[in-house]
Design a protein around this motif. Structure first.
Motif, PDB file in Angstrom:
ATOM      1  N   SER A 262       0.807  -1.213   0.000  1.00  0.00           N
ATOM      2  CA  SER A 262       0.000   0.000   0.000  1.00  0.00           C
ATOM      3  C   SER A 262       0.842   1.265   0.000  1.00  0.00           C
ATOM      4  O   SER A 262       0.310   2.352  -0.233  1.00  0.00           O
ATOM      5  CB  SER A 262      -0.946   0.011   1.216  1.00  0.00           C
ATOM      6  OG  SER A 262      -1.983  -0.925   1.031  1.00  0.00           O
ATOM      7  N   VAL A 263       2.141   1.137   0.269  1.00  0.00           N
ATOM      8  CA  VAL A 263       3.022   2.294   0.093  1.00  0.00           C
ATOM      9  C   VAL A 263       2.996   2.712  -1.376  1.00  0.00           C
ATOM     10  O   VAL A 263       2.973   3.901  -1.710  1.00  0.00           O
ATOM     11  CB  VAL A 263       4.457   1.969   0.546  1.00  0.00           C
ATOM     12  CG1 VAL A 263       5.403   3.117   0.206  1.00  0.00           C
ATOM     13  CG2 VAL A 263       4.488   1.680   2.047  1.00  0.00           C
ATOM     14  N   ALA A 264       2.962   1.717  -2.269  1.00  0.00           N
ATOM     15  CA  ALA A 264       2.910   2.011  -3.702  1.00  0.00           C
ATOM     16  C   ALA A 264       1.516   2.462  -4.121  1.00  0.00           C
ATOM     17  O   ALA A 264       1.362   3.479  -4.799  1.00  0.00           O
ATOM     18  CB  ALA A 264       3.339   0.782  -4.506  1.00  0.00           C
ATOM     19  N   THR A 265       0.482   1.703  -3.727  1.00  0.00           N
ATOM     20  CA  THR A 265      -0.872   2.065  -4.151  1.00  0.00           C
ATOM     21  C   THR A 265      -1.303   3.403  -3.560  1.00  0.00           C
ATOM     22  O   THR A 265      -1.921   4.222  -4.253  1.00  0.00           O
ATOM     23  CB  THR A 265      -1.886   0.978  -3.769  1.00  0.00           C
ATOM     24  OG1 THR A 265      -1.914   0.811  -2.347  1.00  0.00           O
ATOM     25  CG2 THR A 265      -1.534  -0.350  -4.421  1.00  0.00           C
ATOM     26  N   GLY A 266      -0.950   3.648  -2.298  1.00  0.00           N
ATOM     27  CA  GLY A 266      -1.341   4.904  -1.666  1.00  0.00           C
ATOM     28  C   GLY A 266      -0.635   6.099  -2.282  1.00  0.00           C
ATOM     29  O   GLY A 266      -1.243   7.142  -2.511  1.00  0.00           O
ATOM     30  N   SER A 267       0.646   5.946  -2.575  1.00  0.00           N
ATOM     31  CA  SER A 267       1.413   7.052  -3.153  1.00  0.00           C
ATOM     32  C   SER A 267       0.917   7.393  -4.551  1.00  0.00           C
ATOM     33  O   SER A 267       0.738   8.566  -4.901  1.00  0.00           O
ATOM     34  CB  SER A 267       2.902   6.703  -3.194  1.00  0.00           C
ATOM     35  OG  SER A 267       3.415   6.495  -1.881  1.00  0.00           O
ATOM     36  N   PHE A 268       0.675   6.356  -5.366  1.00  0.00           N
ATOM     37  CA  PHE A 268       0.245   6.628  -6.733  1.00  0.00           C
ATOM     38  C   PHE A 268      -1.196   7.125  -6.791  1.00  0.00           C
ATOM     39  O   PHE A 268      -1.547   7.946  -7.643  1.00  0.00           O
ATOM     40  CB  PHE A 268       0.388   5.392  -7.609  1.00  0.00           C
ATOM     41  CG  PHE A 268       0.080   5.651  -9.055  1.00  0.00           C
ATOM     42  CD1 PHE A 268       0.908   6.468  -9.817  1.00  0.00           C
ATOM     43  CD2 PHE A 268      -1.042   5.112  -9.661  1.00  0.00           C
ATOM     44  CE1 PHE A 268       0.630   6.743 -11.153  1.00  0.00           C
ATOM     45  CE2 PHE A 268      -1.332   5.373 -10.990  1.00  0.00           C
ATOM     46  CZ  PHE A 268      -0.491   6.189 -11.740  1.00  0.00           C
TER      47      PHE A 268
END
Length: 445
Positions: A22-28
């Motif tokens: 979710s670090v990736a999904t949240g950032s994008f």
């Protein structure tokens, strides 16, 4: 007997490992929605309507691409599992494309600038599809436990809120500290690093996850899409998600404009994210406890009401003290947290019940359609917001301090308050059409 009784709980390492994605999904999901439209209108000088189209079109591509990505991951055979290889490939490609997104060369041509952003964002959207779809499909195969899926999602949402805080809070601050195009370039590189961290963390963190393969997929993609579309519970849950994603996308797009032209403080965008995420970190376990006691659908309903009330509270942003605007944003954060936890826990239930009843693995197809709907909603949000700005006479300029007419300032507020509140109100009616119960999930097991 409680749903999922007798199923071994997931280890903490698996929960944490999965959640790191979710670090990736949240950032994008956060940074382009927050800064891409202002980048286009106020740094590149592109008209609001055209800027809205550039933000929308690449994400609209995912409506077609996401179900295909889901189908491919459903059928993929690998010693690493059917989903994990896509996490690494898609996530690293996303990080590379994102680093280019805000790095348009200063050649003095708005056509070149607009084309650069459009092509880079198409690359981001395509790469994200092959990361996000397998990632969200995994919980249906990691565990059969109805309650465990909620716990897994609560870990994910906890990391998601931190990712939103870090990316959404730091991105405007980095841009403003450096200024101009260079500020956007450095910000893009910084967020690209976060995307890579989330990708690698999820890939290695789920290596011990007990991902099963309950049945072979059969039928063509078109046949499976038709079957999925006929699943009433999934259909109503998806419509609810899309309406709320549209509202959230509109709110997200308006934060930077609110900070500069209503609150008269560019730093307020970062403060606003703290106001969203701070309460979210506190209430995430409370939402989990609420869902375990009253059920996921009830929790989703209550969270949606709170989210809508927070959006409605922002309608007075021009007349009230700044601290009350931050309070309304905090209410949005409380509702947003629950509105993330519950649908993400309900989707694997729908997919698992379908697999048990049909004997066909369609989690990837379900997830592909789901993420396509969510992506389209989040993409349409800035597009709708851009139309509201255009209707209010917003002036696009390469000067971020351009004077706006009063009608444009009113449009800034309406686009992030009235429009989302109305959309969330409609979503409450569609949510009530969702009928799947905990007993049905247990029976399907």
């Amino acid at each position: 007997m409680l749903p999922g009784m007798g199923v071994p709980p997931l280890g903490r390492s698996v929960r944490v490992g999965y959640a790191v994605g979710s670090v990736a999904t949240g950032s994008f999901a956060t940074v382009p929605g927050l800064l891409l439209l202002p980048y286009l209108t106020d740094t590149l000088g592109i008209a609001a309507v055209l800027a809205g189209a550039i933000v929308l079109l690449p994400k609209a591509l995912d409506v077609v691409l996401n179900p295909v990505a889901g189908r491919i991951s459903d059928r993929y055979e690998s010693p690493l599992g059917p989903r994990r290889p896509f996490l690494l490939r898609g996530g690293l490609a996303l990080a590379g494309c994102f680093a280019l997104l805000f790095a348009a060369p200063d050649l003095g041509s708005r056509v070149v600038d607009a084309t650069w952003v459009l092509v880079a964002f198409v690359g981001c959207a395509a790469a994200y599809a092959f990361f996000q779809v397998p990632y969200i499909a995994m919980p249906a195969e990691i565990t059969d436990d109805y309650a465990e899926r909620t716990r897994l999602m609560s870990w994910r949402v906890a990391v998601l809120t931190v990712a939103i805080l870090i990316s959404g809070g730091s991105a405007p601050a980095i841009r403003d500290a450096i200024g101009g195009r260079d500020g956007y370039r450095v910000m893009g590189l910084t967020i690209a690093v976060l995307l890579a961290v989330g990708t690698i963390g999820a890939y290695y963190g789920t290596r011990a996850a007990p991902i099963g393969r309950p049945a072979e997929t059969t039928g063509t993609l078109r046949e499976q899409l038709r079957v999925v579309a006929q699943a009433a519970d999934f259909r109503w849950l998806l419509i609810t998600l899309m309406l709320q994603a549209l509202g959230i996308g509109s709110m997200l797009a308006g934060i930077d404009y609110l900070a500069r032209y209503v609150l008269r403080d560019p730093g307020a965008a970062s403060i606003g994210f703290v106001c969203v995420v701070g309460p979210a970190l506190l209430v995430s376990p409370l939402w989990l406890a609420f869902g375990q006691r009253y059920g996921k659908k009830t929790g989703f309903t209550v969270a949606s009401v709170i989210l809508g009330l927070g959006a409605l509270g922002l309608t007075a942003a021009e007349q009230v003290p700044t601290w009350t605007v931050y309070l309304a944003i905090a209410v949005v954060g409380i509702g947003f947290t629950g509105a993330q936890v519950f649908p993400l826990a309900m989707l694997p239930d729908v997919a698992a019940v379908d697999a048990a009843r049909s004997g066909i693995r369609r989690a990837g197809v379900f997830t592909g359609i789901w993420t396509a709907g969510e992506t389209l909603g989040l993409a349409l949000g800035p597009g709708v917001y851009a139309l509201v700005l255009a209707a209010g006479g917003y002036v696009s300029s390469t000067n971020r301090d351009a004077v706006q007419p009063e009608s444009a300032v009113t449009a800034i507020v309406v686009g992030l308050s009235v429009v989302p509140a109305l959309l969330i109100a409609v979503s409450l009616f569609t949510l009530q059409r969702y009928r799947l119960t905990a007993d049905e999930v247990l029976e399907a097991r």
